[in-house]
Enzyme design. Structure first.
Site, short mmCIF file in Angstrom:
data_model
loop_
_atom_site.label_atom_id
_atom_site.label_comp_id
_atom_site.label_asym_id
_atom_site.label_seq_id
_atom_site.Cartn_x
_atom_site.Cartn_y
_atom_site.Cartn_z
CE LYS A 183 2.55 16.30 57.20
NZ LYS A 183 2.24 15.23 58.19
CG ASP A 221 -0.76 12.76 57.55
OD1 ASP A 221 -0.08 11.79 57.16
OD2 ASP A 221 -0.27 13.88 57.81
#
Ligand code: ATR
Length: 278
Positions: free
Chosen positions: A70, A107
């Site tokens: 990520k 997210d």
């Protein structure tokens, strides 16, 4: 990218075996009658760049990236969204027609949408939030709560230095509180969120009494396996509002699916059941 190929998307991670993202995106593909696929791709860190660069050549419109890629992926993107830059990590990548690579982090968006859907009328601006944990998920959640107007975030983490680092980055509204005295930080809160892995199957429970929290506070756990965590049980036993964690996963997938497959997908009970099925 070529128009005569099936559109593909997928998720890159290592290890990757247990990702629920394929179920999520395949459910939407079937529901909207889109011919295409969403594939699990286990890629080791040393192979990440080569594998990632090959994806558009293979017909991928984009991918999700998860642990441990990520942060690395930001380096390979040609454009990084403000929220991904702020969090320092991306989870949703789009390979655009012009060859550019757009990295976003959904997210925090998934977190907020889950709370809005599960507790209509809730806003982070209602009052202080207590956030437990200072890892990757916490970064996205703290950032989202601040962007939604949280007046104060009380941040507790077992390893205090990680909470202090995060507070230092996000500024004055984030205040570190002691992990062992987290219950002292419940006075007057509007929101309580567990971002740690405590309460997950195989992990110790999160031990906290919500006695000192206002009855009106909203409680959320990002752990969704099990769905009903010890924290949520505690909230329920006190008749407080609570929202479980699976919706964050479902909602974070929406912007990617829309960018890759051209349909804004919906989150509903049927999707939830499909993703949760054993
Ligand atoms: P994620 O990306 O899911 O947030 P992470 O970055 O590994 O994962 O963060 C895990 C979080 O759970 C951290 O806040 C971690 O606390 P530490 O920073 O002290 O490690 C927390 N955590 C994990 N196991 C824990 C435990 N047994 N007790 C307290 N906190 C725990």
């Amino acid at each position: 990218m070529s128009a005569n190929r099936l559109p593909l998307a997928g998720v890159l991670g290592w290890p990757i075996a247990h990702s629920r993202s394929p179920r999520l995106h395949r459910h939407w593909l079937a529901r909207y009658g889109i011919e295409g696929d969403y594939i699990t791709l286990g890629v080791e860190p040393r192979d990440f760049e080569a594998a990632f660069r090959a994806l558009p050549l293979l017909g991928f419109r984009g991918v999700n990236v998860t642990i441990p890629h990520k942060e690395t992926v930001l380096r390979l993107a040609t454009k990084v969204s403000d929220r991904a830059a702020l969090i320092g990590a991306a989870n949703t990548i789009t390979f655009r027609e012009d060859g550019s690579i757009y990295a976003d982090n959904t997210d925090g968006y998934g977190f907020l949408e889950n709370l809005r859907a599960g507790a209509p009328g809730w806003k982070a601006s209602e009052g202080p939030a207590l956030v437990l944990g200072a890892g990757g998920a916490s970064r996205a959640i703290v950032s989202a709560l601040l962007s939604d107007g949280a007046p104060e975030i009380r941040l507790a983490n077992r390893t205090r230095s990680r909470a202090e680092f995060l507070a230092g980055e996000f500024g004055g509204r984030v205040k570190v509180v002691d992990w062992l005295h987290m219950e002292d930080a419940l006075d007057g809160v509007a929101t309580v969120v567990n971002t740690t892995s405590l309460g997950m199957t195989g992990q110790p429970p999160l031990q906290i009494s919500l006695k000192r929290a206002p009855k009106t506070a909203l409680v959320n756990d990002i752990v969704y396996s099990p769905l009903m965590t010890p924290l949520l049980e505690e909230a329920q036993s006190r008749r407080m509002r609570w929202v479980d964690g699976i919706g964050m996963l479902l909602h974070q997938g929406r912007p990617g699916f829309e960018a890759w497959f051209g349909v804004a997908p919906e989150v509903d009970a049927e999707l939830r059941a499909a993703v949760l099925a054993e």
